[in-house]
Design an enzyme around this catalytic site. Structure first.
Site, PDB file in Angstrom:
ATOM      1  N   LYS A  83       0.835  -1.201   0.000  1.00 16.30           N
ATOM      2  CA  LYS A  83       0.000   0.000   0.000  1.00 16.30           C
ATOM      3  C   LYS A  83       0.881   1.266   0.000  1.00 16.30           C
ATOM      4  O   LYS A  83       0.653   2.186  -0.783  1.00 16.30           O
ATOM      5  CB  LYS A  83      -0.947  -0.009   1.209  1.00 16.30           C
ATOM      6  CG  LYS A  83      -1.939  -1.183   1.167  1.00 16.30           C
ATOM      7  CD  LYS A  83      -2.967  -1.128   2.270  1.00 16.30           C
ATOM      8  CE  LYS A  83      -2.521  -1.740   3.567  1.00 16.30           C
ATOM      9  NZ  LYS A  83      -2.327  -3.191   3.565  1.00 16.30           N
ATOM     10  N   THR A  84       1.880   1.279   0.874  1.00 17.52           N
ATOM     11  CA  THR A  84       2.773   2.450   0.945  1.00 17.52           C
ATOM     12  C   THR A  84       3.555   2.591  -0.360  1.00 17.52           C
ATOM     13  O   THR A  84       3.715   3.697  -0.889  1.00 17.52           O
ATOM     14  CB  THR A  84       3.773   2.296   2.115  1.00 17.52           C
ATOM     15  OG1 THR A  84       3.062   1.890   3.268  1.00 17.52           O
ATOM     16  CG2 THR A  84       4.510   3.591   2.394  1.00 17.52           C
ATOM     17  N   ASP A 128      -1.060   6.000   7.106  1.00 13.42           N
ATOM     18  CA  ASP A 128      -1.144   4.560   7.302  1.00 13.42           C
ATOM     19  C   ASP A 128      -2.029   4.264   8.517  1.00 13.42           C
ATOM     20  O   ASP A 128      -2.185   5.128   9.391  1.00 13.42           O
ATOM     21  CB  ASP A 128       0.280   4.024   7.533  1.00 13.42           C
ATOM     22  CG  ASP A 128       0.385   2.547   7.194  1.00 13.42           C
ATOM     23  OD1 ASP A 128      -0.595   1.981   6.672  1.00 13.42           O
ATOM     24  OD2 ASP A 128       1.447   1.955   7.456  1.00 13.42           O
ATOM     25  N   THR A 177      -5.674  -1.944   7.242  1.00  9.87           N
ATOM     26  CA  THR A 177      -5.881  -3.387   7.155  1.00  9.87           C
ATOM     27  C   THR A 177      -7.347  -3.703   7.477  1.00  9.87           C
ATOM     28  O   THR A 177      -7.774  -4.839   7.369  1.00  9.87           O
ATOM     29  CB  THR A 177      -4.979  -4.115   8.177  1.00  9.87           C
ATOM     30  OG1 THR A 177      -5.135  -3.476   9.444  1.00  9.87           O
ATOM     31  CG2 THR A 177      -3.516  -4.066   7.758  1.00  9.87           C
ATOM     32  N   ARG A 236       6.230  -8.405   0.910  1.00  7.73           N
ATOM     33  CA  ARG A 236       7.130  -8.044   2.021  1.00  7.73           C
ATOM     34  C   ARG A 236       7.780  -9.301   2.594  1.00  7.73           C
ATOM     35  O   ARG A 236       8.964  -9.316   2.930  1.00  7.73           O
ATOM     36  CB  ARG A 236       6.365  -7.297   3.121  1.00  7.73           C
ATOM     37  CG  ARG A 236       7.284  -6.887   4.281  1.00  7.73           C
ATOM     38  CD  ARG A 236       6.522  -6.241   5.407  1.00  7.73           C
ATOM     39  NE  ARG A 236       6.022  -4.932   5.030  1.00  7.73           N
ATOM     40  CZ  ARG A 236       4.990  -4.333   5.611  1.00  7.73           C
ATOM     41  NH1 ARG A 236       4.330  -4.945   6.584  1.00  7.73           N
ATOM     42  NH2 ARG A 236       4.600  -3.143   5.222  1.00  7.73           N
TER      43      ARG A 236
END
Ligand code: ADE
Length: 357
Positions: A83-84, A128, A177, A236
């Site tokens: 997302k980032t 975030d 999330t 990740r």
């Protein structure tokens, strides 16, 4: 206040003289630096999320043609899906700066006000964990998002006055999330809401090869696939495993990652061929052994495992649900026949009622 440090990503380092709502990463610093060093910077190098990328390219093109900032965007989905990273790619593509923070860092009204006042026209503000924003910060954001104003109050009781302070047009990108935990009014102010999906093994293989290339690690096709298979759909995790397996390859072999090396390394790390780690297996085994397969409440499970409910809900569960190993029912969590098969449990007396598969 320092917000952004990612120079390679063209994220800007910003100093604002109101006190610091700096990001408090939940991963450690060295992981953050590593992640930042391999983040893709353009849509071309960003692997996966194909449908979302296509939508975004059109939206960006249209915004540029209109010479308007992009609509506010909300990305939701499990952690580690990019997302980032995607927010950074969008900023790059729009040719604007991005300022990154996270909701828990915006504790006091002046934290969010400071950031909003520091924005230049067209810039992107990335928040975030936006579902953790407090009510006051949320209310400051509403007019800022909708009309690009800050409503400030001055004076006390009878002399209280509200002034509307204009701020430059900006784009808010929120990430969470838990889209369901966002308040309705906040959710309604995003023009585009998108879920990020787990990655396929083929996509993760590409991520693994790209990362190995950046880190100068030799890897063959099968080695990349072996890592991708155990990365639980999450880039990740794939990227972290590349580093761990590379260490193993260097110490135990000639440094090259092959299928055998990758499988040996991942077995040593106790990551099974479905990508489950010890915590995941403990969770499934607990439901099987102590709760006869479930259903059982998440709080009970967290207490028995000595884990935080949020970690179980946000980190463990999404993949177990997606992989078909766990089910969420109104009465709690329940394992599936596939979980028994995966864990090699035969002859259990767990019965599955009609609601499963
Ligand atoms: N690293 C993390 N996410 C990635 C992605 N989507 N594409 C390429 N590299 C990545």
């Amino acid at each position: 206040m320092s917000i952004i440090t990612d120079e390679q990503n063209n994220f800007k380092k910003v100093d604002i003289n109101i006190k610091s709502p700096m990001i408090k990463p939940e991963v450690n610093e060295s992981d953050m630096t590593f992640e930042n060093s391999i983040r893709p910077k353009s849509f071309d190098s960003y692997i996966g999320q194909t449908a979302l990328k296509e939508t975004l390219k059109i939206t960006i093109e249209a915004a540029k043609k209109r010479e308007q900032p992009l609509d506010h965007l909300l990305f939701y989905g499990p952690p580690g899906l990019g997302k980032t990273t995607l927010a950074g790619v969008i900023a790059q593509q729009m040719g604007v700066e991005i300022k990154i923070t996270s909701a828990p860092a915006l504790e006091r009204p002046r934290d969010i006000i400071g950031i909003l006042m520091s924005l230049q026209g067209g810039e992107i503000l990335f928040i975030d964990e936006i579902h953790r924003l407090n009510k006051i910060a949320e209310e400051i954001l509403y007019p800022a998002m909708e009309d690009f104003f800050l409503d400030m109050t001055t004076g006390k009781s009878q002399t209280v006055k509200t002034i509307r302070l204009p701020i430059p047009k900006f784009t808010l990108i929120g990430a969470t999330t838990k889209a369901g935990a966002l308040s309705g009014p906040l959710r309604d102010r995003f023009g585009i809401i998108h879920r990020l999906e787990f990655y396929t093994e083929a996509e993760l293989s590409q991520v693994v090869k790209r990362t190995a290339g950046i880190l100068n690690i030799e890897i063959d096709e099968e080695g990349a696939h072996a890592i991708a298979r155990r990365s639980r759909g999450t880039p990740r995790i794939a990227n972290r495993l590349v580093k761990r397996v590379a260490d193993f390859a260097l110490v135990k072999a000639d440094g090259k990652i092959t299928k055998n090396i990758a499988n040996d390394a991942l077995d040593t790390l106790k990551i099974d061929n479905c990508g489950l780690d010890t915590t995941d297996r403990n969770l499934l085994m607990l439901i099987i052994e102590k709760f006869n397969g479930g259903p059982v409440g998440i709080e009970t499970l967290a207490a028995a495992l000595g884990e935080d409910v949020r970690t179980l809900e946000d980190v463990c569960e999404p993949y177990l649900l997606q992989a078909g190993l766990l089910q969420r029912t109104p009465r709690g969590r329940q394992i599936t026949p596939y979980a028994l098969e995966h864990l090699g449990i035969k002859n259990s007396n767990i019965s599955f009622q009609g609601n499963l598969f």
